[in-house]
Design an enzyme around this catalytic site. Structure first.
Site, PDB file in Angstrom:
ATOM      1  N   GLY A  49      24.908 -67.109  13.423  1.00  0.00           N
ATOM      2  CA  GLY A  49      25.820 -68.182  12.312  1.00  0.00           C
ATOM      3  C   GLY A  49      26.249 -67.515  10.924  1.00  0.00           C
ATOM      4  N   GLU A  74      20.018 -63.597  15.481  1.00  0.00           N
ATOM      5  CA  GLU A  74      21.287 -63.083  16.584  1.00  0.00           C
ATOM      6  C   GLU A  74      22.601 -63.031  15.992  1.00  0.00           C
ATOM      7  OE1 GLU A  74      19.275 -65.310  20.407  1.00  0.00           O
ATOM      8  OE2 GLU A  74      20.505 -66.365  19.033  1.00  0.00           O
ATOM      9  N   PRO A  75      22.871 -62.329  15.000  1.00  0.00           N
ATOM     10  CA  PRO A  75      24.358 -62.437  14.458  1.00  0.00           C
ATOM     11  C   PRO A  75      25.682 -61.757  15.429  1.00  0.00           C
ATOM     12  CG  PRO A  75      23.129 -60.465  13.535  1.00  0.00           C
ATOM     13  CD  PRO A  75      22.067 -61.210  14.507  1.00  0.00           C
ATOM     14  N   GLY A  76      26.423 -62.751  15.418  1.00  0.00           N
ATOM     15  CA  GLY A  76      27.789 -62.242  16.256  1.00  0.00           C
ATOM     16  C   GLY A  76      28.650 -62.000  15.321  1.00  0.00           C
ATOM     17  N   ARG A  77      29.518 -62.890  14.934  1.00  0.00           N
ATOM     18  CA  ARG A  77      30.489 -62.849  13.769  1.00  0.00           C
ATOM     19  C   ARG A  77      30.381 -61.955  12.824  1.00  0.00           C
ATOM     20  NH1 ARG A  77      33.947 -67.314  13.764  1.00  0.00           N
ATOM     21  NH2 ARG A  77      32.147 -68.365  14.340  1.00  0.00           N
ATOM     22  N   TYR A 116      40.576 -74.135  16.992  1.00  0.00           N
ATOM     23  CA  TYR A 116      39.956 -74.447  15.620  1.00  0.00           C
ATOM     24  C   TYR A 116      40.647 -74.506  14.351  1.00  0.00           C
ATOM     25  CZ  TYR A 116      36.478 -71.971  18.759  1.00  0.00           C
ATOM     26  OH  TYR A 116      35.869 -71.348  19.701  1.00  0.00           O
ATOM     27  N   CYS A 135      54.327 -70.555  25.223  1.00  0.00           N
ATOM     28  CA  CYS A 135      55.072 -71.474  25.340  1.00  0.00           C
ATOM     29  C   CYS A 135      54.515 -72.781  25.060  1.00  0.00           C
ATOM     30  CB  CYS A 135      55.669 -71.574  26.976  1.00  0.00           C
ATOM     31  SG  CYS A 135      57.236 -72.186  26.894  1.00  0.00           S
ATOM     32  N   GLU A 136      54.151 -72.899  23.806  1.00  0.00           N
ATOM     33  CA  GLU A 136      53.283 -73.838  23.069  1.00  0.00           C
ATOM     34  C   GLU A 136      53.561 -73.907  21.659  1.00  0.00           C
ATOM     35  OE1 GLU A 136      49.928 -74.880  25.273  1.00  0.00           O
ATOM     36  OE2 GLU A 136      48.817 -75.549  23.745  1.00  0.00           O
TER      37      GLU A 136
HETATM   38  N1  LLP Z   1      22.973 -67.356  19.052  1.00  0.00           N
HETATM   39  C1  LLP Z   1      23.508 -68.238  19.792  1.00  0.00           C
HETATM   40  C2  LLP Z   1      22.521 -69.129  20.567  1.00  0.00           C
HETATM   41  C3  LLP Z   1      25.001 -68.852  19.651  1.00  0.00           C
HETATM   42  O1  LLP Z   1      24.954 -69.901  20.468  1.00  0.00           O
HETATM   43  C4  LLP Z   1      26.020 -68.292  18.934  1.00  0.00           C
HETATM   44  C5  LLP Z   1      27.325 -68.534  18.771  1.00  0.00           C
HETATM   45  C6  LLP Z   1      25.041 -66.850  18.486  1.00  0.00           C
HETATM   46  C7  LLP Z   1      23.997 -66.699  18.238  1.00  0.00           C
HETATM   47  C8  LLP Z   1      26.224 -65.995  17.445  1.00  0.00           C
HETATM   48  O2  LLP Z   1      26.762 -66.998  16.260  1.00  0.00           O
HETATM   49  P1  LLP Z   1      27.639 -66.187  15.213  1.00  0.00           P
HETATM   50  O3  LLP Z   1      26.725 -65.390  14.470  1.00  0.00           O
HETATM   51  O4  LLP Z   1      28.582 -65.410  15.988  1.00  0.00           O
HETATM   52  O5  LLP Z   1      28.313 -67.120  14.456  1.00  0.00           O
HETATM   53  N2  LLP Z   1      34.013 -69.495  19.717  1.00  0.00           N
HETATM   54  C9  LLP Z   1      33.564 -69.933  18.322  1.00  0.00           C
HETATM   55  C10 LLP Z   1      32.240 -69.535  17.973  1.00  0.00           C
HETATM   56  C11 LLP Z   1      31.131 -69.930  18.837  1.00  0.00           C
HETATM   57  C12 LLP Z   1      29.814 -69.611  18.581  1.00  0.00           C
HETATM   58  C13 LLP Z   1      28.922 -69.864  19.772  1.00  0.00           C
HETATM   59  N3  LLP Z   1      27.494 -69.457  19.627  1.00  0.00           N
HETATM   60  C14 LLP Z   1      34.557 -69.121  17.296  1.00  0.00           C
HETATM   61  O6  LLP Z   1      35.565 -68.641  17.781  1.00  0.00           O
HETATM   62  O7  LLP Z   1      34.282 -69.677  16.043  1.00  0.00           O
END
Ligand code: LLP
Length: 442
Positions: A248, A290-293, A334, A361-362
């Site tokens: 997050g 658990e970083p993603g973004r 979003y 088309c939106e």
């Molecule tokens: N761990 C869990 C359990 C999660 O549900 C998520 C994201 C992450 C880690 C990674 O979060 P991050 O570091 O990426 O913020 N589609 C949306 C974001 C959905 C996030 C869902 N869970 C967007 O495009 O902003």
């Protein structure tokens, strides 16, 4: 103009990333094109890991592969010694095909199917993050039948919701995820899991939200969880090995965003946990995140060709590109904001404010509202920054638009890591009416 990572302007006056000219990239691979700055992903991964090392805390940094999952990306995560968070059989399958060490895979999700749990057990993955009572029962049943032990985390909802800038403390958090910490569900789940001969409860997991700019929410969550763990230590004698505080961490999409450096999130979280634990009889658990973004978001750029334009007198000028909500649905879904420049002439002075439309088309298919740009027209190349997370992974075939190709660039080299979808790909699962009728009869 704010550039990320290895991006710069080369001697030809073009945007370059990873030492590669973006205009040459589109000549070779076409548009829309996702380009990832591999060095920046490595730097982000190393930054998280280094901070834990400097703090002397045993940790796992698990890449949340939902942000962008592909075989090459998972291999890169492995090269950098990350663990991996998957949330579906598809993400798990990708990880397995990438030969990712399965003991470093964590399996999330609020509705894992029996097949998914079997698949996870077949591959002896590192841990399953159990989300609810019905999953707890199902997993126990499956493990009993298979006579197989598995490590689990229990996902708890600490009653904190992060809304990017602020936090709402709710009594009973209304969420589809996790065991509620406040109403006793989490404790019941722990007691139940501890009775199992097959489940080893490593600890607790929580994830409070995404694109978060402050540490307050993480610290609040840690306080609530450790408070409970302390009381359970007294009542049940439970000592967690792991505390997973999710992902997050926010990134800078536009100049309006002001995220903290990744190291600061980690440092503040770790110090808070250390202080809280010091006031209890608990031992310091490993900290997992658990970083993603924040690992891949700002490393991704999407390149589009500019096509038609439309002037609405006294209102605005629309400029359309050859992609849109099919390759990046975040603005439509979003109201996500992005910044962009012309990749073929990034240094030209800004002359007007335009709005960037997609080709779907939106009416809602708008990528950027009110973007200052030089006068742009057909043939110009637009580079939209910070599309690395949840861009390709949420791409789709609306209007039967093929999904883009993805290229990794590093040290002057470009590597195609996902091929562009072809029209044949688009119809490859379709059955003609005639075939469908025959299939039904069987
Ligand atoms: N761990 C869990 C359990 C999660 O549900 C998520 C994201 C992450 C880690 C990674 O979060 P991050 O570091 O990426 O913020 N589609 C949306 C974001 C959905 C996030 C869902 N869970 C967007 O495009 O902003």
């Amino acid at each position: 103009m704010h550039l990320y990572g290895t991006s710069g302007v080369n001697e030809r006056g073009h945007l370059e990333i990873g030492g590669v000219d973006t205009i040459e990239l589109i000549e070779q691979f076409g548009t829309p094109l996702y380009v990832y700055d591999v060095e920046l992903i490595r730097e982000r991964a190393r930054g998280f890991k280094r901070t834990f090392e400097e703090l002397g805390i045993p940790a796992q940094v698990a890449y949340a592969s939902k942000a962008f999952s592909s075989i090459a990306m998972i291999q890169l995560a492995d090269q950098e010694g990350l663990s991996l968070d998957v949330v579906s059989a598809g993400e798990l399958y990708t990880a397995i095909k990438a030969d990712f060490p399965t003991e470093r895979i964590h399996f999330h999700g609020n509705n894992k199917s029996e097949e998914e749990l079997h698949m996870a057990l077949d591959h002896k993955i590192g841990c399953i993050v159990v989300d609810n009572f019905s999953e707890l029962v199902l997993l126990e049943e499956i493990c009993t039948n298979r006579e197989q032990k598995v490590k689990i985390l229990l996902r708890v909802t600490p009653g904190i919701e992060a809304h990017t800038h602020d936090y709402i403390l709710t009594g009973q958090e209304d969420s589809k995820f996790g065991f509620d910490l406040i109403n006793g569900q989490a404790e019941d789940a722990l007691r139940q899991a501890l009775q199992s001969e097959w489940l080893e409860v490593l600890g607790l997991h929580c994830h409070i939200g995404s694109q978060i700019f402050q540490t307050t929410g993480f610290l609040l969550a840690a306080r609530k969880i450790i408070g409970k763990l302390d009381s359970w230590h007294g009542s049940i004698g439970y000592q967690p090995k792991v505390l997973n505080l999710g992902g997050g961490f926010g990134i800078r999409y536009t100049q309006e965003d002001d995220p903290l450096p990744a190291s600061q999130y980690v440092e503040e979280i770790v110090r808070e946990v250390q202080n809280l634990v010091a006031d209890t009889d608990l031992q310091m658990p490993e900290i997992w995140i658990e970083p993603g973004r924040s690992l891949v978001g700002d490393a991704g750029v999407t390149l589009y060709k500019v096509g038609s334009e439309k002037q609405v007198p006294n209102v605005r000028k629309y400029i359309a590109v050859d992609g849109g909500m099919s390759d990046n649905i975040r603005p439509a879904l979003y109201e996500a904001k992005y910044d962009a420049i012309l990749a073929n002439r990034p240094l030209d002075p800004v002359e007007e404010t335009v709005s960037i439309a997609g080709k779907c088309c939106e009416s809602g298919d708008m990528l950027i509202w009110d973007l200052p740009l030089p006068k742009a027209g057909r043939g110009d190349v637009l580079a939209v920054f910070c599309t690395g997370a949840y861009g390709y992974s949420m791409s789709n075939n609306y209007n039967r638009i093929p999904r883009p190709a993805v290229v990794f660039v590093e040290n002057g080299e470009a590597r195609l890591v996902i091929k562009r979808e072809t029209f044949e790909d688009l119809i490859s699962l379709d059955l003609a009416l005639q075939e469908a009728a025959v299939t039904n009869k069987e």
